[in-house]
Design an enzyme around this catalytic site. Structure first.
Site, PDB file in Angstrom:
ATOM      1  N   GLY A   1     -11.742 -33.527  -2.745  1.00  0.00           N
ATOM      2  CA  GLY A   1     -12.829 -33.066  -3.596  1.00  0.00           C
ATOM      3  C   GLY A   1     -13.858 -34.167  -3.840  1.00  0.00           C
TER       4      GLY A   1
ATOM      5  N   ASP B   1     -13.785 -36.816  -6.957  1.00  0.00           N
ATOM      6  CA  ASP B   1     -13.341 -38.209  -6.899  1.00  0.00           C
ATOM      7  C   ASP B   1     -14.139 -38.894  -5.786  1.00  0.00           C
ATOM      8  OD1 ASP B   1     -10.792 -38.279  -8.775  1.00  0.00           O
ATOM      9  OD2 ASP B   1     -10.758 -36.399  -7.681  1.00  0.00           O
TER      10      ASP B   1
ATOM     11  N   SER C   1      -7.385 -31.951 -14.091  1.00  0.00           N
ATOM     12  CA  SER C   1      -6.075 -31.736 -14.722  1.00  0.00           C
ATOM     13  C   SER C   1      -6.033 -32.399 -16.088  1.00  0.00           C
ATOM     14  CB  SER C   1      -4.971 -32.319 -13.838  1.00  0.00           C
ATOM     15  OG  SER C   1      -5.078 -31.798 -12.526  1.00  0.00           O
TER      16      SER C   1
ATOM     17  N   GLY D   1     -10.473 -26.143  -8.853  1.00  0.00           N
ATOM     18  CA  GLY D   1     -10.963 -27.178  -7.936  1.00  0.00           C
ATOM     19  C   GLY D   1      -9.981 -27.396  -6.792  1.00  0.00           C
ATOM     20  N   HIS D   2      -8.702 -27.524  -7.143  1.00  0.00           N
ATOM     21  CA  HIS D   2      -7.678 -27.679  -6.104  1.00  0.00           C
ATOM     22  C   HIS D   2      -7.643 -26.438  -5.208  1.00  0.00           C
ATOM     23  CE1 HIS D   2      -5.846 -30.161  -9.503  1.00  0.00           C
ATOM     24  NE2 HIS D   2      -5.917 -31.055  -8.529  1.00  0.00           N
TER      25      HIS D   2
HETATM   26  P1  AMP Z   1      -5.778 -34.684  -8.118  1.00  0.00           P
HETATM   27  O1  AMP Z   1      -4.676 -33.680  -8.278  1.00  0.00           O
HETATM   28  O2  AMP Z   1      -6.575 -34.893  -9.347  1.00  0.00           O
HETATM   29  O3  AMP Z   1      -5.307 -35.946  -7.444  1.00  0.00           O
HETATM   30  O4  AMP Z   1      -6.807 -34.030  -7.097  1.00  0.00           O
HETATM   31  C1  AMP Z   1      -6.386 -33.578  -5.842  1.00  0.00           C
HETATM   32  C2  AMP Z   1      -7.605 -33.242  -5.012  1.00  0.00           C
HETATM   33  O5  AMP Z   1      -8.358 -32.232  -5.679  1.00  0.00           O
HETATM   34  C3  AMP Z   1      -8.538 -34.449  -4.847  1.00  0.00           C
HETATM   35  O6  AMP Z   1      -9.074 -34.438  -3.534  1.00  0.00           O
HETATM   36  C4  AMP Z   1      -9.597 -34.182  -5.878  1.00  0.00           C
HETATM   37  O7  AMP Z   1     -10.848 -34.773  -5.583  1.00  0.00           O
HETATM   38  C5  AMP Z   1      -9.683 -32.665  -5.815  1.00  0.00           C
HETATM   39  N1  AMP Z   1     -10.282 -32.152  -7.049  1.00  0.00           N
HETATM   40  C6  AMP Z   1      -9.937 -32.470  -8.328  1.00  0.00           C
HETATM   41  N2  AMP Z   1     -10.758 -31.861  -9.196  1.00  0.00           N
HETATM   42  C7  AMP Z   1     -11.652 -31.147  -8.459  1.00  0.00           C
HETATM   43  C8  AMP Z   1     -12.760 -30.297  -8.767  1.00  0.00           C
HETATM   44  N3  AMP Z   1     -13.122 -30.078 -10.024  1.00  0.00           N
HETATM   45  N4  AMP Z   1     -13.436 -29.729  -7.744  1.00  0.00           N
HETATM   46  C9  AMP Z   1     -13.079 -29.973  -6.456  1.00  0.00           C
HETATM   47  N5  AMP Z   1     -12.036 -30.748  -6.094  1.00  0.00           N
HETATM   48  C10 AMP Z   1     -11.337 -31.329  -7.081  1.00  0.00           C
END
Ligand code: AMP
Length: 295
Positions: free
Chosen positions: A161, A164, A200, A50-51
């Site tokens: 993403g 969220d 994560s 996703g990231h």
């Molecule tokens: P985080 O590390 O969880 O704070 O996420 C960092 C970025 O990655 C945020 O913009 C999230 O929305 C995005 N993100 C997390 N999981 C996914 C996913 N499964 N698909 C797309 N983007 C994601």
């Protein structure tokens, strides 16, 4: 002639990691000097596909792509998983090397919040319900750190993403309200083949818990199908989501709702774009997911 090992090497170039604001600013200034535009991908690390999809979007747009890795303490409530949140910087650097990212900014907490730091961003109204209600202070922490990262890197575009969803609403409003000169691009949620939204936190799930967790995406998919077939009564869609969750034994449901896609206010009849939002705890792991329902 002995071939040079480099020719046979499959190793990718690892992006540099910088940890201070002056280093970040110098690297961004150097890229700008070369005529590059800047793309920013804020993350908390423990990176997954996703990231990486966000990084790829930035690279495809041609940006010098900066990934921030910062487990932001101010967006976690005291009882939440800040201390045990996965920290996997070496693996993250390797994954970002594969993807082709240009730079990693991984500051220490004191770099972002030096002693005496006391200014915070009051998040917009769209932060009030759902996650905001369940995680008091969360969006204040998110809004504050995102604004700081946007001011630190001054990107042309920042990538987030849809996973969220409420966070994307908060950030779009923040950037509009405070005249931040960065375009916000929201990319689709990347899922495992069985539908589970990548997160994560999925690594906390045991095998059986992971099976249970599939009920979240199933509940959303069911709402999506019924909406496509013409169901416009939000309460019927919400009942269907709750039924799907409870049939799978997911009982700790924070919310399973269909709301206005822009304001996140509850709806009765779906006459405008809507979004189905779900948050539930499986085992000890809190998961969120969502699905947009067009008109
Ligand atoms: P985080 O590390 O969880 O704070 O996420 C960092 C970025 O990655 C945020 O913009 C999230 O929305 C995005 N993100 C997390 N999981 C996914 C996913 N499964 N698909 C797309 N983007 C994601």
């Amino acid at each position: 002639m002995t071939p040079s090992p480099a020719i046979h090497s499959t190793a990718t170039r690892l992006p540099a990691i910088v940890s201070t604001l002056p280093q970040l600013r110098a690297a961004v200034a150097a890229a700008r000097q070369e005529g590059r535009t800047i793309g920013l991908v804020p993350t908390m690390g423990a990176l997954h596909a996703g990231h990486v999809s966000l990084v790829e979007a930035s690279l495809q747009a041609g940006h010098f792509t900066v990934v921030t890795i910062f487990v932001n303490p101010t967006q976690f409530a005291p009882h939440e998983d800040f201390a045990k949140y996965p920290r996997t910087l070496a693996e993250d650097q390797a994954a970002l090397g594969q993807a082709g990212a240009d730079l990693i900014y991984a500051p220490a907490a004191e770099e972002v919040y030096p002693p005496g730091h006391s200014t915070t961003v009051n998040p917009p109204a769209v932060a009030e319900r759902w996650e905001g209600e369940r995680r008091p202070g969360h969006f204040r922490g998110v809004a504050t750190v995102v604004l700081k990262l946007l001011l630190s890197a001054q990107p042309d575009v920042a990538y987030f993403g849809q996973k969220d969803y409420q966070q994307t609403c908060v950030i779009r409003q923040l950037v509009a309200d405070l005249d931040v000169p960065t375009a916000i691009e929201v990319r689709p949620t990347i899922r495992e083949p069985d539908g589970l939204a990548m997160s994560s936190r999925n690594r906390y799930l045991s095998g059986p818990q992971r099976q249970q967790a599939l009920a979240l995406s199933r509940a959303l998919a069911q709402a999506g199908r019924r909406h496509e077939r013409g169901e416009r009564d939000a309460s019927r869609l919400m009942q269907g989501m709750r039924d799907e969750l409870s049939a799978a034994g997911v009982t700790q449901v924070d919310y399973a709702v269909v709301v206005d896609a822009q304001t996140l206010e509850p709806l009765q009849q779906i006459e405008r774009p809507a979004v189905a939002l779900v948050a539930a705890t499986v085992g000890a792991t809190r998961l969120i997911d969502n699905l947009l329902l067009g008109k």
